[in-house]
Design an enzyme around this catalytic site. Structure first.
Site, PDB file in Angstrom:
ATOM      1  N   GLY A 115       0.817  -1.198   0.000  1.00 35.51           N
ATOM      2  CA  GLY A 115       0.000   0.000   0.000  1.00 35.51           C
ATOM      3  C   GLY A 115       0.854   1.252   0.000  1.00 35.51           C
ATOM      4  O   GLY A 115       1.963   1.257   0.534  1.00 35.51           O
ATOM      5  N   GLY A 129       1.500   5.291   1.152  1.00 37.53           N
ATOM      6  CA  GLY A 129       1.413   5.918   2.468  1.00 37.53           C
ATOM      7  C   GLY A 129       2.633   5.631   3.327  1.00 37.53           C
ATOM      8  O   GLY A 129       2.740   6.144   4.437  1.00 37.53           O
ATOM      9  N   HIS A 130       3.539   4.778   2.795  1.00 41.34           N
ATOM     10  CA  HIS A 130       4.760   4.441   3.529  1.00 41.34           C
ATOM     11  C   HIS A 130       6.000   5.044   2.870  1.00 41.34           C
ATOM     12  O   HIS A 130       7.112   4.618   3.133  1.00 41.34           O
ATOM     13  CB  HIS A 130       4.937   2.921   3.595  1.00 41.34           C
ATOM     14  N   LYS A 179       5.892  -7.797   2.378  1.00 41.42           N
ATOM     15  CA  LYS A 179       5.638  -7.582   3.805  1.00 41.42           C
ATOM     16  C   LYS A 179       4.454  -8.459   4.207  1.00 41.42           C
ATOM     17  O   LYS A 179       3.473  -8.589   3.455  1.00 41.42           O
ATOM     18  CB  LYS A 179       5.310  -6.105   4.084  1.00 41.42           C
ATOM     19  N   ASP A 196      -1.427  -8.417   0.748  1.00 38.04           N
ATOM     20  CA  ASP A 196      -0.178  -8.428  -0.023  1.00 38.04           C
ATOM     21  C   ASP A 196       0.239  -9.864  -0.337  1.00 38.04           C
ATOM     22  O   ASP A 196       0.603 -10.198  -1.462  1.00 38.04           O
ATOM     23  CB  ASP A 196       0.957  -7.747   0.761  1.00 38.04           C
ATOM     24  N   HIS A 217       0.209   0.840   9.791  1.00 32.07           N
ATOM     25  CA  HIS A 217      -1.064   1.383   9.318  1.00 32.07           C
ATOM     26  C   HIS A 217      -1.886   1.877  10.503  1.00 32.07           C
ATOM     27  O   HIS A 217      -3.087   2.093  10.383  1.00 32.07           O
ATOM     28  CB  HIS A 217      -1.861   0.318   8.575  1.00 32.07           C
TER      29      HIS A 217
END
Lengths: 329, 329
Positions: A54, A56-57, A105, A110, A215
């Site tokens: 995702g 946002g990292h 991860k 995922d 998250h």
């Protein structure tokens, strides 16, 4: 919600377009399906390394695409797994007849989507699953989460692949680095996912979340805000109990900011963690401090320790040229 | 106030100790008086470059000490000028018989203390004053503030000094880069200075501070929160009106985070700024995106544009090895 944003739906693409223009000498961005590939010439038939997850990292993972690290990265929407078609298209774009290694991860979405992509892919592939978050017990039903240790796995296998290591050996090395790595985080505040528009979780002014996920997943304990010394001590003890480094063991110490914690505090956390392991006779021979595996605008940080051997040290030091990590070239 | 901190009084020293251990191959930290020096061998008798200013803007300036950039940096307490004795001791430590060049952000305290140090110093010295913040009018009583453009001045003179440029020529080049550089910032939130324990200024949930200074100084206007596109347009227009770049002018575009704004947003801002100047026929040939001149935990960013010539491009690309900027070695 205060963010630099036009519309929630276009944030990721606009950001990736910016990223691709800012680093046009390193990477190419394919918007549909969405993936980033390395453009530097790949002279030897190296194993292709692909990661994703995702958004946002940032800079994880697109910021680690380039010479000596990843060949491609697949960003999903914010905190959402990328889809198998992204992974498949990326793999087909960078496969160079030496096989594909996926670095994943450990999150259910995922893992599932990378598995589907691997099945559809018509060339040999292997997967390294990273699950370095020791905030959760080893026997947790969904396993431990993959967090800031992922970049260490990506850097070390990346260098090995660049030097011509084959697929099976890269997979074995990745597993070895992953098992030698432990991380734990702490949040001072929640992050705010743009599509939600409000903080993911609530923390009172005197509370912290120990063992938080990247998250904003609940950690071990919602604790009272204490001194940095006490916070670092608790995290370091958990990591130390897991890895049990011996006297003189060479290690890499990585302090990772979650996005909203200033560098002046991250270096203070590093100082405390350094002192913790230095007192125990551990040889902190490599270091990395900064915002690498972030959680949007979360204030907080994580500490990661990797037990190194001579081979890993050499591979960590090997040249890397990506948007977020660069040395030796 | 939620921060990783032991005591307010010890934050800076603990952080600098951590910094010096994390980057022991690049820098040395002298705690009293407080300065950071480069430890890499200085083979030619190069001009010594020294900068400094209040802490809280990390990685500026200590993160820019090393090969191809600064020889020393003097951190003051948070948002407080360093003292002349720090500057003098740093200058004496790194002076190599080719003179000392001070690079100073235009704030009254910094300017005064660097002037005193220069007077006390028993070797030739020059000063480059950086005042790139175009949020303030040119005829502002105290002059314009020095902000994120400072690192561009430091990088370009740093490379020139490394290549053997003499003191007078370094000073002239620094002035030229400084005059070719314009910046403007915007805050979404205030920062919180640890000693104060509360936000420096107040912004409502729908307000932003356009033209904010890097210590939270009031800007041009407290405006309503609008789209990133509108915010970037306003900043870019102000910078463009100041520098008036011609068609095909090569420029460096730097988007700088203030500390709490995630990279996904900074790259979106970069994308918008890129489009703004690309539409005008400007040649955006160099880029830098990230948190380099921060304001503790302020959410916000600044945009900086530098008009480049061939010489500056070559010097920007020259090798640099510091904690925060590294390439070519």
């Amino acid at each position: 919600m205060k963010k630099f944003i036009n519309e929630t739906d276009t944030l990721l693409d606009e950001s990736l377009h910016g990223f691709s223009k800012a680093h046009a000498e390193i990477i190419d961005y394919n918007p549909s399906p969405r993936y980033v590939t390395r453009i530097m010439s790949n002279t030897n038939n190296k194993v292709a390394l692909i990661s994703g997850g995702g958004a946002g990292h940032e800079p994880l993972h697109a910021g680690f695409v380039g010479l000596g690290m990843l060949d491609a990265a697949c960003p999903g929407q914010i905190f959402t797994s990328p889809t198998p078609d992204q992974m498949l298209a990326a793999a087909e774009a960078v496969n160079n007849d030496s096989g594909v290694l996926f670095i994943v991860k450990n999150y259910a979405g995922d893992v599932m989507n990378f598995e589907i992509a691997a099945e559809m892919l018509e060339c040999p592939s292997e997967t390294v699953l990273v699950s370095d978050d020791v905030a959760l017990p080893k026997d947790h039903p969904t396993g431990r989460r993959g967090v800031a240790g992922t970049l260490i796995v990506e850097k070390i296998i990346g260098a090995a692949a660049e030097q011509g290591m084959d697929l099976i050996a890269c997979k074995a090395l990745g597993d070895r680095v992953s098992q030698a790595t432990a991380s734990m985080g702490v949040a001072l505040t929640s992050c705010t996912v743009p599509a939600l528009g409000k903080p993911t979780f609530e923390l009172a002014e005197n509370q912290i979340e120990l063992g938080v996920g990247i998250h904003g997943e609940q950690g071990r304990e919602t604790a009272s805000l204490s001194s940095a010394r006490e916070i670092v001590e608790q995290i370091a003890q958990t990591i130390d109990a897991e890895l049990q480094p011996q006297n003189n063991q060479p290690v890499l110490l990585h302090v990772n900011g979650f996005g909203a914690t200033p560098l002046i505090e991250l270096y203070l956390v590093y100082d405390l963690a350094y002192r913790f392991w230095d007192r125990r006779g551990i040889n902190i021979c490599r270091s990395l401090v900064g915002n690498y595996t972030t959680s949007l605008d979360m204030a907080g940080c994580s500490i990661t320790l990797t037990l190194l051997d001579e081979e890993m040290i050499g591979l960590w030091d090997a040249p890397v040229h990506t948007a977020a990590l660069r040395w030796g070239c």
